[in-house]
Write a protein that holds these residues in place. Structure first.
Motif, PDB file in Angstrom:
ATOM      1  N   UNK A 281       3.642   7.507  -8.821  1.00 34.84           N
ATOM      2  CA  UNK A 281       4.027   6.184  -8.365  1.00 34.84           C
ATOM      3  C   UNK A 281       3.085   5.734  -7.253  1.00 34.84           C
ATOM      4  N   UNK A 282       2.560   4.537  -7.405  1.00 25.62           N
ATOM      5  CA  UNK A 282       1.645   3.980  -6.405  1.00 25.62           C
ATOM      6  C   UNK A 282       2.490   3.312  -5.321  1.00 25.62           C
ATOM      7  N   UNK A 283       2.742   4.053  -4.265  1.00 26.24           N
ATOM      8  CA  UNK A 283       3.484   3.488  -3.146  1.00 26.24           C
ATOM      9  C   UNK A 283       2.581   2.581  -2.319  1.00 26.24           C
ATOM     10  N   UNK A 284       3.206   1.885  -1.396  1.00 30.37           N
ATOM     11  CA  UNK A 284       2.415   0.997  -0.529  1.00 30.37           C
ATOM     12  C   UNK A 284       1.400   1.791   0.276  1.00 30.37           C
ATOM     13  N   UNK A 285       1.806   2.971   0.742  1.00 25.71           N
ATOM     14  CA  UNK A 285       0.883   3.797   1.530  1.00 25.71           C
ATOM     15  C   UNK A 285      -0.298   4.258   0.679  1.00 25.71           C
ATOM     16  N   UNK A 286      -0.024   4.714  -0.543  1.00 28.20           N
ATOM     17  CA  UNK A 286      -1.110   5.152  -1.438  1.00 28.20           C
ATOM     18  C   UNK A 286      -2.016   3.980  -1.775  1.00 28.20           C
ATOM     19  N   UNK A 287      -1.399   2.829  -2.038  1.00 25.99           N
ATOM     20  CA  UNK A 287      -2.191   1.642  -2.370  1.00 25.99           C
ATOM     21  C   UNK A 287      -3.114   1.272  -1.203  1.00 25.99           C
ATOM     22  N   UNK A 288      -2.569   1.312   0.004  1.00 32.19           N
ATOM     23  CA  UNK A 288      -3.380   0.973   1.182  1.00 32.19           C
ATOM     24  C   UNK A 288      -4.499   1.989   1.387  1.00 32.19           C
ATOM     25  N   UNK A 289      -4.178   3.276   1.088  1.00 34.91           N
ATOM     26  CA  UNK A 289      -5.217   4.288   1.222  1.00 34.91           C
ATOM     27  C   UNK A 289      -6.341   4.039   0.215  1.00 34.91           C
ATOM     28  N   UNK A 290      -6.015   3.766  -1.035  1.00 36.46           N
ATOM     29  CA  UNK A 290      -7.037   3.474  -2.047  1.00 36.46           C
ATOM     30  C   UNK A 290      -7.831   2.233  -1.664  1.00 36.46           C
ATOM     31  N   UNK A 291      -7.137   1.272  -1.078  1.00 41.25           N
ATOM     32  CA  UNK A 291      -7.815   0.043  -0.659  1.00 41.25           C
ATOM     33  C   UNK A 291      -8.782   0.330   0.488  1.00 41.25           C
ATOM     34  N   UNK A 292      -8.332   1.171   1.435  1.00 41.89           N
ATOM     35  CA  UNK A 292      -9.210   1.503   2.563  1.00 41.89           C
ATOM     36  C   UNK A 292     -10.424   2.304   2.114  1.00 41.89           C
ATOM     37  N   UNK A 293     -10.296   3.029   1.014  1.00 45.61           N
ATOM     38  CA  UNK A 293     -11.407   3.809   0.474  1.00 45.61           C
ATOM     39  C   UNK A 293     -12.272   3.005  -0.493  1.00 45.61           C
ATOM     40  N   UNK A 294     -11.966   1.711  -0.631  1.00 46.24           N
ATOM     41  CA  UNK A 294     -12.722   0.813  -1.526  1.00 46.24           C
ATOM     42  C   UNK A 294     -12.710   1.307  -2.975  1.00 46.24           C
TER      43      UNK A 294
END
Length: 741
Positions: A281-294
């Motif tokens: 499950x793509x949680x908000x925290x995981x999503x933000x981490x993937x976003x921060x890693x471009x």
């Protein structure tokens, strides 16, 4: 056969060689080169991205494409490190007893004055002003001296002064009325007690002066002062002199927090670490981490791909324009361009393989990469200008491939080191004459790499002994690895592309090679003649800037065909009759002419490279066998059978197709002609060389090799100088010749 008809052999030959000059193939090779740059650099400049939304299941496993920093966890770690930093205070050595001494000095001085000089009310008024100013003057002077000495920062001193002003003790009004009544003896006794109490209390760190002042009454009561008035005044003056000596250092606190933040090591995801599992499950925290890693698809990621494509196209455009404006053979020869592209692919591939070993424990492993591999191969197999321009692109590629800094696209260190090792290797290589030269270039690679890396590390001054050891060790090993790879790969290119590198030519000049040994043992005269031609042709070739080594080695093999019938060539007719005196001129012609064709066939059978075979086949061009032609014509004239066609007594050719073949042909003719002179003079040699070159020029023997008149003149001078050295001991100078009577 009509003009429009083409034989099967010609069609087959075109199919084999036509691609070498095809513009379509040429564009395709440049396109391959652009794809090479794009895909080899995409992993660093444009990482793989994913189209994922929050609160959904991940359709695939997402791995870290490289060693990347986890900015979210790193930021948390930094905030925790900052929170652990306590407030910074500084202890300031304020001399409070000095304030006490100054106060009592004023009291003693003024109390001693008579009533006429200063009455009671005047003294009270004076003390009401002077005593507070004593503390103020002392603190002002203390701060001024501290600023001058640089002991404390100005912001800290300003903050300290503010704190002192806030905590300054105000002496009670009734105390001022008691002060003029004390005698000198009373004041001296009071001063000693006051200093003792103040010194005792300010020994400890005082953050709030009120805490220390609360202890004054107890200490005064325990003193030996008996008069209540004296005790009361001592208490007031002691409280006045006591100040805080421990102050908040706001800047120091901020600096400590900044240092703690900066010293916090980043938290990394190593390459191929699982960031998201499949169906997770793509949680908000995981999503933000993937976003921060471009790692999420966005407009920026598509624009980055366009940018990389433009960068790759720019690299290829630089190479294309350089090649197009040069006069190098690669400008038209797709075979050389293919080799150029393969070298690029090989060099970039090796760099990418080395980059796979990058990690936190071995951050400098990129220094072992054989960045100079491609430049050295181009220096040996192609041309120096191509090696120099390619070295720049290899260095830029290295600064991208080995870059681990997420804040920048290029790591200038790897680019700088790559440029240094490429040029150091090429300068050390210069003219490779043996395999040992490549090892020498590798050693130069290692030495200059160590020097360059050492200079960067010393300038950076943020390295550990472990990092420096690894970096310098990798640098030293990189040069050795480069030379080993070049020596191992070079035969592949020489064989696959039929390249006659200087190293290959040196190997072919070894007299122990079967053909040269056959030439020496069976035709010693021809062997000596070939050696002499080699000396002449090399000097002539180098005088106009063409391949002198190829001319020398080609000369060694150019008459190999004479080993079929050695006794029919004059240089081998020692102590024997000339067999041509007993056969027809037409047969003699056939035997002599055959040696060029038969020599080329023998060289082909022994897998000697084509440029040397061409020299053997073309060194006579279509020249005329004048001696046998005139001999045959003379016989015809005697028999009255008519004239003989001159074409029958010419070599079948082809004419020299390269400058090297033409030079060997000139040197061959010149050496034979000069050797026929019994006592050659300087003038005879000059005339002989000029006549041979002039005859060949007028006969059209240079029409296919692009030799200019200026180059022919330069060749003539070089041949004359070399012949002068060879025949120096036998030349009769004009001044030494006997005078005619």
């Amino acid at each position: 056969m009509t003009r429009n008809e083409v034989s099967t052999d010609e069609k087959y030959t075109y199919r084999l060689t036509g691609w070498k000059y095809s513009s379509v193939i040429r564009l395709f090779l440049f396109f391959i080169l652009m794809l090479l740059f794009y895909f080899s650099l995409s992993g660093k400049l444009v990482p793989q991205t994913y189209d994922i939304k929050p609160d959904t299941l991940s359709p695939k496993i997402i791995l870290a494409p490289k060693q990347i920093e986890d900015s979210i966890d790193t930021e948390k770690a930094k905030e925790e490190a900052v929170a652990k930093i306590q407030t910074v205070y500084q202890n300031v050595p304020i001399k409070n007893e000095q304030v006490v001494g100054t106060v009592f000095d004023k009291l003693i001085q003024n109390n001693a004055l008579s009533e006429k000089m200063m009455n009671f009310d005047q003294k009270v008024s004076l003390y009401r002003v002077v005593i507070p100013s004593i503390m103020q003057d002392y603190m002002d002077q203390f701060i001024a001296d501290s600023i001058k000495n640089g002991q404390y920062s100005e912001p800290f001193l300003t903050e300290m002064k503010t704190k002192l002003n806030e905590q300054q003790y105000k002496i009670s009004e009734e105390t001022y009325f008691k002060l003029p009544r004390f005698s000198k003896e009373d004041l001296n006794a009071m001063e000693q007690v006051t200093k003792s109490i103040v010194n005792q209390l300010v020994t400890d760190s005082i953050l709030d002066a009120q805490t220390a002042r609360a202890k004054v009454t107890e200490l005064v009561n325990s003193s030996d002062l008996s008069q209540p008035t004296s005790r009361e005044v001592v208490q007031e003056i002691a409280r006045f002199a006591i100040t805080a000596n421990k102050f908040l250092d706001t800047k120091g606190t901020d600096d400590a927090r900044v240092k703690a933040r900066d010293d916090t090591k980043p938290i990394y995801f190593n390459k191929n670490d699982v960031l998201v599992a499949k169906n997770q499950l793509i949680t908000t925290e995981i999503y933000n981490r993937l976003k921060s890693l471009d790692l999420l698809k966005s407009k920026a990621s598509y624009l980055a791909q366009v940018g990389l494509l433009l960068l790759a196209a720019l690299f290829v455009l630089i190479l294309y324009l350089f090649i197009r404006q040069s006069k190098l053979p690669i400008r038209e020869n797709n075979s050389q361009l293919l080799m150029f592209v393969i070298i690029f692919i090989l060099n970039i591939a090796v760099m990418r393989i080395i980059a796979l070993g990058e990690s936190l424990d071995y951050p400098y492993i990129g220094f072992i990469a054989p960045v100079a591999l491609g430049s050295i191969l181009m220096m040996i197999l192609l041309d120096a200008p191509l090696a120099y321009i390619s070295a720049l692109l290899f260095s830029i590629a290295g600064s991208i491939i080995f870059n681990n800094d997420q804040t920048q696209m290029f790591d200038f260190r790897y680019g700088f080191i790559g440029l240094v090792v490429c040029y150091a290797s090429m300068f050390a290589l210069n003219r490779a004459s043996q395999r040992l030269t490549i090892l020498r270039a590798g050693i130069a690679n290692s030495v200059f790499s160590v020097i360059a890396i050492g200079s960067l590390l010393l300038l950076d001054n943020h390295y550990t002994l472990k990092e420096m050891t690894f970096a310098l060790s990798f640098a030293a090993a990189g040069g050795v690895l480069t030379s080993v790879l070049v020596i191992g790969i070079l035969p592949f290119f020489e064989t696959s592309f039929g390249i006659l590198s200087p190293l290959k030519l040196i190997e072919l000049s070894n007299p122990n090679i079967s053909l040269l040994r056959k030439l020496l043992t069976e035709t010693p005269g021809t062997y000596h003649h070939s050696i002499m031609v080699g000396n002449l042709s090399e000097a002539a070739a180098e005088s106009i800037g063409v391949d002198g080594l190829l001319c020398r080695v080609g000369s060694y093999y150019h008459d190999i065909g004479k080993t079929r019938r050695p006794s029919y060539f004059i240089e081998n007719q020692t102590n024997m009759e000339n067999p041509h005196d007993f056969i027809e001129p037409s047969l003699s012609k056939s035997i002599i002419i055959a040696h060029a064709r038969e020599g080329a066939e023998m060289l082909k059978e022994h897998h000697i490279p084509k440029p040397i075979r061409d020299i053997a086949e073309q060194h006579h061009g279509t020249t005329l066998l004048k001696y046998f032609y005139h001999k045959a014509q003379q016989k015809q004239d005697e028999s009255g059978s008519g004239s003989i066609d001159e074409a029958e007594y010419r070599y079948p050719g082809p004419k020299a197709q390269s400058k090297e073949a033409a030079i060997v042909g000139i040197a061959d003719c010149v050496e034979a002609a000069v050797r026929s002179l019994r006592n050659p003079t300087m003038e005879q040699i000059d005339l002989m060389v000029e006549k041979i070159i002039k005859d060949r020029l007028e006969d059209g023997q240079f029409n296919d090799c692009d030799l200019t008149l200026k180059e022919l003149d330069t060749i003539s001078k070089a041949l004359r100088q070399t012949l002068l050295g060879i025949f120096h001991s036998r030349i009769e100078y004009p001044s030494d010749l006997p005078k005619s009577s």
